[in-house]
Scaffold this motif. Structure first.
Motif, mmCIF file in Angstrom:
data_model
loop_
_atom_site.group_PDB
_atom_site.id
_atom_site.type_symbol
_atom_site.label_atom_id
_atom_site.label_comp_id
_atom_site.label_asym_id
_atom_site.label_seq_id
_atom_site.Cartn_x
_atom_site.Cartn_y
_atom_site.Cartn_z
ATOM 1 N N LYS A 82 40.563 27.823 34.386
ATOM 2 C CA LYS A 82 39.898 28.944 33.744
ATOM 3 C C LYS A 82 40.312 30.231 34.459
ATOM 4 O O LYS A 82 41.099 30.194 35.409
ATOM 5 C CB LYS A 82 38.384 28.749 33.738
ATOM 6 N N TYR A 83 39.777 31.324 34.006
ATOM 7 C CA TYR A 83 40.132 32.623 34.565
ATOM 8 C C TYR A 83 38.873 33.367 34.997
ATOM 9 O O TYR A 83 37.777 33.106 34.497
ATOM 10 C CB TYR A 83 40.897 33.459 33.534
ATOM 11 N N TYR A 84 39.064 34.293 35.927
ATOM 12 C CA TYR A 84 37.969 35.121 36.413
ATOM 13 C C TYR A 84 38.492 36.550 36.538
ATOM 14 O O TYR A 84 39.595 36.761 37.042
ATOM 15 C CB TYR A 84 37.490 34.614 37.782
ATOM 16 N N VAL A 85 37.715 37.508 36.082
ATOM 17 C CA VAL A 85 38.068 38.916 36.222
ATOM 18 C C VAL A 85 37.179 39.496 37.312
ATOM 19 O O VAL A 85 35.949 39.403 37.237
ATOM 20 C CB VAL A 85 37.880 39.671 34.886
ATOM 21 N N THR A 86 37.826 40.060 38.326
ATOM 22 C CA THR A 86 37.101 40.523 39.507
ATOM 23 C C THR A 86 36.220 41.731 39.223
ATOM 24 O O THR A 86 36.462 42.500 38.294
ATOM 25 C CB THR A 86 38.074 40.904 40.641
ATOM 26 N N THR A 87 35.210 41.868 40.068
ATOM 27 C CA THR A 87 34.407 43.075 40.122
ATOM 28 C C THR A 87 34.738 43.762 41.443
ATOM 29 O O THR A 87 35.225 43.117 42.391
ATOM 30 C CB THR A 87 32.903 42.773 40.039
ATOM 31 N N GLN A 88 34.488 45.033 41.522
ATOM 32 C CA GLN A 88 34.791 45.804 42.727
ATOM 33 C C GLN A 88 34.186 45.132 43.958
ATOM 34 O O GLN A 88 33.003 44.808 43.965
ATOM 35 C CB GLN A 88 34.230 47.227 42.586
ATOM 36 N N GLY A 89 35.017 44.894 44.971
ATOM 37 C CA GLY A 89 34.533 44.327 46.227
ATOM 38 C C GLY A 89 34.629 42.815 46.343
ATOM 39 O O GLY A 89 34.323 42.265 47.399
ATOM 40 N N ASP A 90 35.019 42.134 45.276
ATOM 41 C CA ASP A 90 35.203 40.680 45.369
ATOM 42 C C ASP A 90 36.228 40.349 46.455
ATOM 43 O O ASP A 90 37.183 41.095 46.663
ATOM 44 C CB ASP A 90 35.714 40.099 44.042
ATOM 45 N N MET A 91 36.016 39.221 47.110
ATOM 46 C CA MET A 91 36.944 38.734 48.134
ATOM 47 C C MET A 91 37.271 37.277 47.809
ATOM 48 O O MET A 91 36.529 36.604 47.093
ATOM 49 C CB MET A 91 36.316 38.859 49.519
ATOM 50 N N TRP A 92 38.405 36.798 48.352
ATOM 51 C CA TRP A 92 38.854 35.427 48.067
ATOM 52 C C TRP A 92 37.746 34.406 48.300
ATOM 53 O O TRP A 92 37.495 33.552 47.452
ATOM 54 C CB TRP A 92 40.063 35.066 48.927
ATOM 55 N N ASP A 93 37.100 34.479 49.462
ATOM 56 C CA ASP A 93 36.109 33.451 49.792
ATOM 57 C C ASP A 93 34.871 33.526 48.902
ATOM 58 O O ASP A 93 34.316 32.504 48.517
ATOM 59 C CB ASP A 93 35.741 33.480 51.272
ATOM 60 N N HIS A 121 48.965 37.878 43.938
ATOM 61 C CA HIS A 121 47.968 38.743 44.570
ATOM 62 C C HIS A 121 47.915 38.501 46.075
ATOM 63 O O HIS A 121 47.664 39.418 46.849
ATOM 64 C CB HIS A 121 46.599 38.532 43.936
ATOM 65 N N THR A 122 48.165 37.273 46.477
ATOM 66 C CA THR A 122 48.184 36.951 47.901
ATOM 67 C C THR A 122 49.333 37.679 48.584
ATOM 68 O O THR A 122 49.152 38.277 49.650
ATOM 69 C CB THR A 122 48.342 35.424 48.109
ATOM 70 N N LEU A 123 50.508 37.661 47.965
ATOM 71 C CA LEU A 123 51.682 38.307 48.550
ATOM 72 C C LEU A 123 51.550 39.822 48.599
ATOM 73 O O LEU A 123 52.180 40.473 49.432
ATOM 74 C CB LEU A 123 52.945 37.904 47.775
ATOM 75 N N LEU A 124 50.725 40.384 47.724
ATOM 76 C CA LEU A 124 50.488 41.829 47.751
ATOM 77 C C LEU A 124 49.498 42.215 48.841
ATOM 78 O O LEU A 124 49.268 43.391 49.073
ATOM 79 C CB LEU A 124 49.970 42.301 46.381
ATOM 80 N N GLY A 125 48.917 41.231 49.494
ATOM 81 C CA GLY A 125 47.989 41.498 50.595
ATOM 82 C C GLY A 125 46.587 41.858 50.141
ATOM 83 O O GLY A 125 45.843 42.496 50.874
ATOM 84 N N TYR A 156 42.883 41.516 49.782
ATOM 85 C CA TYR A 156 41.766 40.795 50.401
ATOM 86 C C TYR A 156 40.453 41.202 49.765
ATOM 87 O O TYR A 156 39.573 40.390 49.572
ATOM 88 C CB TYR A 156 41.713 41.034 51.907
ATOM 89 N N ILE A 157 40.347 42.478 49.456
ATOM 90 C CA ILE A 157 39.183 42.994 48.746
ATOM 91 C C ILE A 157 39.700 43.539 47.420
ATOM 92 O O ILE A 157 40.554 44.422 47.393
ATOM 93 C CB ILE A 157 38.464 44.094 49.550
ATOM 94 N N PHE A 158 39.188 42.989 46.339
ATOM 95 C CA PHE A 158 39.718 43.317 45.017
ATOM 96 C C PHE A 158 39.018 44.507 44.383
ATOM 97 O O PHE A 158 37.815 44.684 44.545
ATOM 98 C CB PHE A 158 39.560 42.109 44.083
ATOM 99 N N PRO A 159 39.790 45.261 43.605
ATOM 100 C CA PRO A 159 39.167 46.252 42.725
ATOM 101 C C PRO A 159 38.651 45.520 41.480
ATOM 102 O O PRO A 159 38.925 44.329 41.287
ATOM 103 C CB PRO A 159 40.342 47.172 42.357
ATOM 104 N N ALA A 160 37.953 46.214 40.633
ATOM 105 C CA ALA A 160 37.482 45.618 39.382
ATOM 106 C C ALA A 160 38.654 45.403 38.433
ATOM 107 O O ALA A 160 39.615 46.173 38.429
ATOM 108 C CB ALA A 160 36.441 46.526 38.738
ATOM 109 N N GLY A 161 38.592 44.339 37.665
ATOM 110 C CA GLY A 161 39.529 44.134 36.584
ATOM 111 C C GLY A 161 40.763 43.303 36.867
ATOM 112 O O GLY A 161 41.647 43.211 36.024
ATOM 113 N N VAL A 162 40.853 42.665 38.016
ATOM 114 C CA VAL A 162 42.007 41.805 38.324
ATOM 115 C C VAL A 162 41.724 40.415 37.757
ATOM 116 O O VAL A 162 40.680 39.816 38.045
ATOM 117 C CB VAL A 162 42.272 41.723 39.847
ATOM 118 N N ARG A 163 42.645 39.896 36.957
ATOM 119 C CA ARG A 163 42.470 38.576 36.349
ATOM 120 C C ARG A 163 43.089 37.524 37.257
ATOM 121 O O ARG A 163 44.280 37.557 37.531
ATOM 122 C CB ARG A 163 43.139 38.543 34.982
#
Length: 70
Positions: free
Chosen positions: A2-13, A36-40, A42-49
């Motif tokens: 499935k997919y998840y779209v991030t919200t501001q401040g989401d982190m991998w863990d 996304h891992t290779l781009l470094g 760690y803390i996501f902005p909103a809207g990353v799938r």
């Protein structure tokens, strides 16, 4: 899968915990989203799938039926 779209401040863990049930799956989540891992990130902005991979089923650690006590 499935997919998840991030919200501001989401982190991998935190994504692994919320979407996969445990922070133990953080590495699996990161491997499924190597771009996304290779781009470094760690803390996501909103809207990353992100791809949320299926969690592999573990074999039971029990004894085979012929070795179990009855």
């Amino acid at each position: 899968m499935k997919y998840y779209v991030t919200t501001q401040g989401d982190m991998w863990d935190s994504i692994a915990q919320d979407q996969m049930g445990s922070t133990d799956h953080t590495g699996l989540l990161m491997r499924a989203n190597m771009r996304h891992t290779l781009l470094g990130a760690y803390i996501f902005p909103a809207g990353v799938r992100l791809v949320i991979p299926d969690i592999p089923q573990r074999a039971s650690g029990g004894l085979p039926p012929w070795k179990q006590k009855k």
